[in-house]
Design an enzyme around this catalytic site. Sequence first.
Site, mmCIF file in Angstrom:
data_model
loop_
_atom_site.group_PDB
_atom_site.id
_atom_site.type_symbol
_atom_site.label_atom_id
_atom_site.label_comp_id
_atom_site.label_asym_id
_atom_site.label_seq_id
_atom_site.Cartn_x
_atom_site.Cartn_y
_atom_site.Cartn_z
ATOM 1 N N PRO A 1 0.700 -1.243 0.114
ATOM 2 C CA PRO A 1 -0.078 -0.089 0.030
ATOM 3 C C PRO A 1 0.838 1.254 -0.098
ATOM 4 O O PRO A 1 2.113 1.102 0.252
ATOM 5 C CB PRO A 1 -0.887 -0.182 1.354
ATOM 6 C CG PRO A 1 -0.221 -1.312 2.027
ATOM 7 C CD PRO A 1 0.574 -1.889 1.100
ATOM 8 N N GLY B 1 2.667 4.631 0.972
ATOM 9 C CA GLY B 1 3.316 5.187 2.215
ATOM 10 C C GLY B 1 3.807 4.053 3.141
ATOM 11 O O GLY B 1 4.322 4.636 4.119
ATOM 12 N N THR B 2 4.169 2.817 2.468
ATOM 13 C CA THR B 2 4.993 2.188 3.435
ATOM 14 C C THR B 2 6.486 1.891 3.092
ATOM 15 O O THR B 2 6.935 1.036 3.896
ATOM 16 C CB THR B 2 4.301 0.568 2.842
ATOM 17 O OG1 THR B 2 4.133 0.282 1.765
ATOM 18 C CG2 THR B 2 2.969 0.412 3.685
ATOM 19 N N GLY B 3 7.003 2.885 2.462
ATOM 20 C CA GLY B 3 8.435 3.036 2.234
ATOM 21 C C GLY B 3 9.017 2.265 1.190
ATOM 22 O O GLY B 3 9.983 2.000 1.163
ATOM 23 N N LYS B 4 8.172 1.925 0.115
ATOM 24 C CA LYS B 4 8.739 1.382 -1.128
ATOM 25 C C LYS B 4 9.921 2.405 -1.750
ATOM 26 O O LYS B 4 11.038 1.942 -1.943
ATOM 27 C CB LYS B 4 7.674 0.954 -2.086
ATOM 28 C CG LYS B 4 6.460 0.015 -1.495
ATOM 29 C CD LYS B 4 5.500 -0.285 -2.462
ATOM 30 C CE LYS B 4 4.603 0.593 -2.857
ATOM 31 N NZ LYS B 4 3.897 1.384 -1.690
ATOM 32 N N GLU C 1 -22.756 5.260 18.628
ATOM 33 C CA GLU C 1 -21.419 4.895 18.949
ATOM 34 C C GLU C 1 -21.270 4.073 19.967
ATOM 35 O O GLU C 1 -20.579 3.209 20.257
ATOM 36 C CB GLU C 1 -20.499 6.323 19.030
ATOM 37 C CG GLU C 1 -20.594 6.941 17.905
ATOM 38 C CD GLU C 1 -19.823 6.355 16.612
ATOM 39 O OE1 GLU C 1 -19.063 5.346 16.866
ATOM 40 O OE2 GLU C 1 -20.107 6.574 15.651
HETATM 41 P P1 ADP Z 1 5.646 4.372 -0.678
HETATM 42 O O1 ADP Z 1 6.815 4.655 -1.923
HETATM 43 O O2 ADP Z 1 5.541 2.921 -0.113
HETATM 44 O O3 ADP Z 1 4.320 5.150 -1.199
HETATM 45 P P2 ADP Z 1 7.371 6.196 0.533
HETATM 46 O O4 ADP Z 1 8.672 5.475 0.446
HETATM 47 O O5 ADP Z 1 7.203 7.492 -0.504
HETATM 48 O O6 ADP Z 1 6.235 5.474 0.380
HETATM 49 O O7 ADP Z 1 7.207 6.861 1.853
HETATM 50 C C1 ADP Z 1 6.919 8.110 2.058
HETATM 51 C C2 ADP Z 1 7.543 8.809 3.280
HETATM 52 O O8 ADP Z 1 7.136 7.947 4.526
HETATM 53 C C3 ADP Z 1 8.964 8.351 3.755
HETATM 54 O O9 ADP Z 1 9.867 9.296 2.904
HETATM 55 C C4 ADP Z 1 9.317 8.277 4.947
HETATM 56 O O10 ADP Z 1 9.502 9.581 5.642
HETATM 57 C C5 ADP Z 1 8.104 7.521 5.589
HETATM 58 N N1 ADP Z 1 8.071 6.330 5.767
HETATM 59 C C6 ADP Z 1 7.422 5.307 5.023
HETATM 60 N N2 ADP Z 1 7.583 4.227 5.347
HETATM 61 C C7 ADP Z 1 8.786 4.249 6.323
HETATM 62 C C8 ADP Z 1 9.555 3.251 7.119
HETATM 63 N N3 ADP Z 1 9.180 1.995 6.986
HETATM 64 N N4 ADP Z 1 10.533 3.834 7.972
HETATM 65 C C9 ADP Z 1 10.750 5.036 8.080
HETATM 66 N N5 ADP Z 1 10.008 6.064 7.442
HETATM 67 C C10 ADP Z 1 8.936 5.645 6.673
HETATM 68 ZN ZN ZN Z 2 -21.248 3.379 13.165
#
Ligand code: ADP
Ligand code: ZN
Length: 461
Positions: free
Chosen positions: A63, A65-68, A284
């Site tokens: 997904p 924002g996971t750091g790819k 809720e």
């Molecule tokens: P993706 O490519 O999976 O969408 P990103 O590598 O662009 O995600 O992540 C965006 C930012 O979120 C990174 O620059 C970092 O600041 C933070 N981030 C995401 N995953 C990690 C991780 N595993 N460790 C540290 N920071 C992370």
């Molecule tokens: Zn509800």
Amino acid sequence: NVGKSKAQVYEKGDKTNRITFKDVAGQAEAKQEVEEIVEFLKQPQKYTELGGKIPKGALLVGPPGTGKTLLAKAVAGEADVPFFSLSGSDFVEMFVGVGASRVRDLFRQAKEKAPCIIFIDEIDAVGRARGKNPSMGGNDERENTLNQLLTEMDGFGSNSGVIILAATNRVDILDKALLRAGRFDRQIHVDLPDLNERKEVFGVHLKPLKLDHSVDIDLLARQTPGFSGADIANVCNEAALIAARHGRPGKQDFLDAVDRIIGGLEKKTKIMTAAEKNTIALHEAGHATLSWFLEHANPLIKVTIVPRGRALGAAWYLPEERQITTKEQMLDEMCATLGGRAAEELFTGHISTGAMNDLERVTKQSYGMIAYAGMSDKLPNLCYYSNEEYSFSKPYSDRTAELIDEEVKRMINEQYDRAKAILSEHKDGHNKLARLLVEKEVIFAEDVERIFGKRPWTSRS
Ligand code: ADP
Ligand code: ZN
């Protein structure tokens, strides 16, 4: 210049901006999998003399924002080689031939700088399966671009020193040709962080901040289930901004930041009629009561009727970090999700649109359980999942379709009745809970425990 690649290039030896594995928190397995690529990029000759064969490409799957992107940069950083970065959508232009020419240009540049890494984010923008459905007409320009990419990947030897990493969340829609041996034949999963990994991510992003001693990293990790690494980075940023008015960020600044990220800015001032407030509180409290008394429902952290973002009120739960889910767990979750609507019906005599998101979730989940997970008595052990992109015909008969619909209705009705029964049984406690919510707007697990006593089920682990 339209035919030139739009890649951003990071040169080798750039020590100040260099990203390495220590910047990537968690993701131990993914790091281990790319370790081999790093070794190869560091000393290609040594590697090939030993007869090692290195993949040309690997897919980072997970997904947003996971750091790819971060991981791909870290591979280049660890090996100290140049890094070409671009997004799949950069290739795709309105003009015929531009995409293909950009691909050629990119590979020409990369070969000059080998060993190096090419990183293509959102590869699905170019890599979607080619025209499976003739009647829709293909996107010729995109297909030409994809064909060029395949040609380039086949054109260089596996030890030429150019390694392509690509990111996607949707392997299922990629053209199968991309996944063949000698192309992106390796998939590395980059998932959302679990509790311990979230702690590590907080560790990375808290380091540059000057913190108040009240900040508790364990608590923060527990309060952020489902957050990606990027969400956590955002929380840290936001907390620093909130604190800027009074000094060092402390525990409350972080909790406020978590709330903001969860549901957009708190809108405490938004005008809500007393009747609305009451209905939302009953709704809720319904979720909260059920999750208290259902063995497999996710343990509750807090319940609020403060409107945030799209959702009116909300109850936050700690999802159990688990890989497989049993039918009992899913039914309990479904029952708890229906508890909002059930409480409205039982205690106000009306039903409202406030339950729409809940109903959507429950309906999807139930279809999944019955049509994909083989969890209904009438359709046992059958999975009708299809990953065809354009499948106009369902992979089952009309009769089965009717049966699925019936089973979905039956399952949801059963859970709705069960929700009403449990709520009726604990009516007094539920009403106390709702009144407390009207008064305080936010309540926590401790408050619920004061009303109902200890949860009959201890949290499984
Ligand atoms: P993706 O490519 O999976 O969408 P990103 O590598 O662009 O995600 O992540 C965006 C930012 O979120 C990174 O620059 C970092 O600041 C933070 N981030 C995401 N995953 C990690 C991780 N595993 N460790 C540290 N920071 C992370
Ligand atoms: Zn509800």
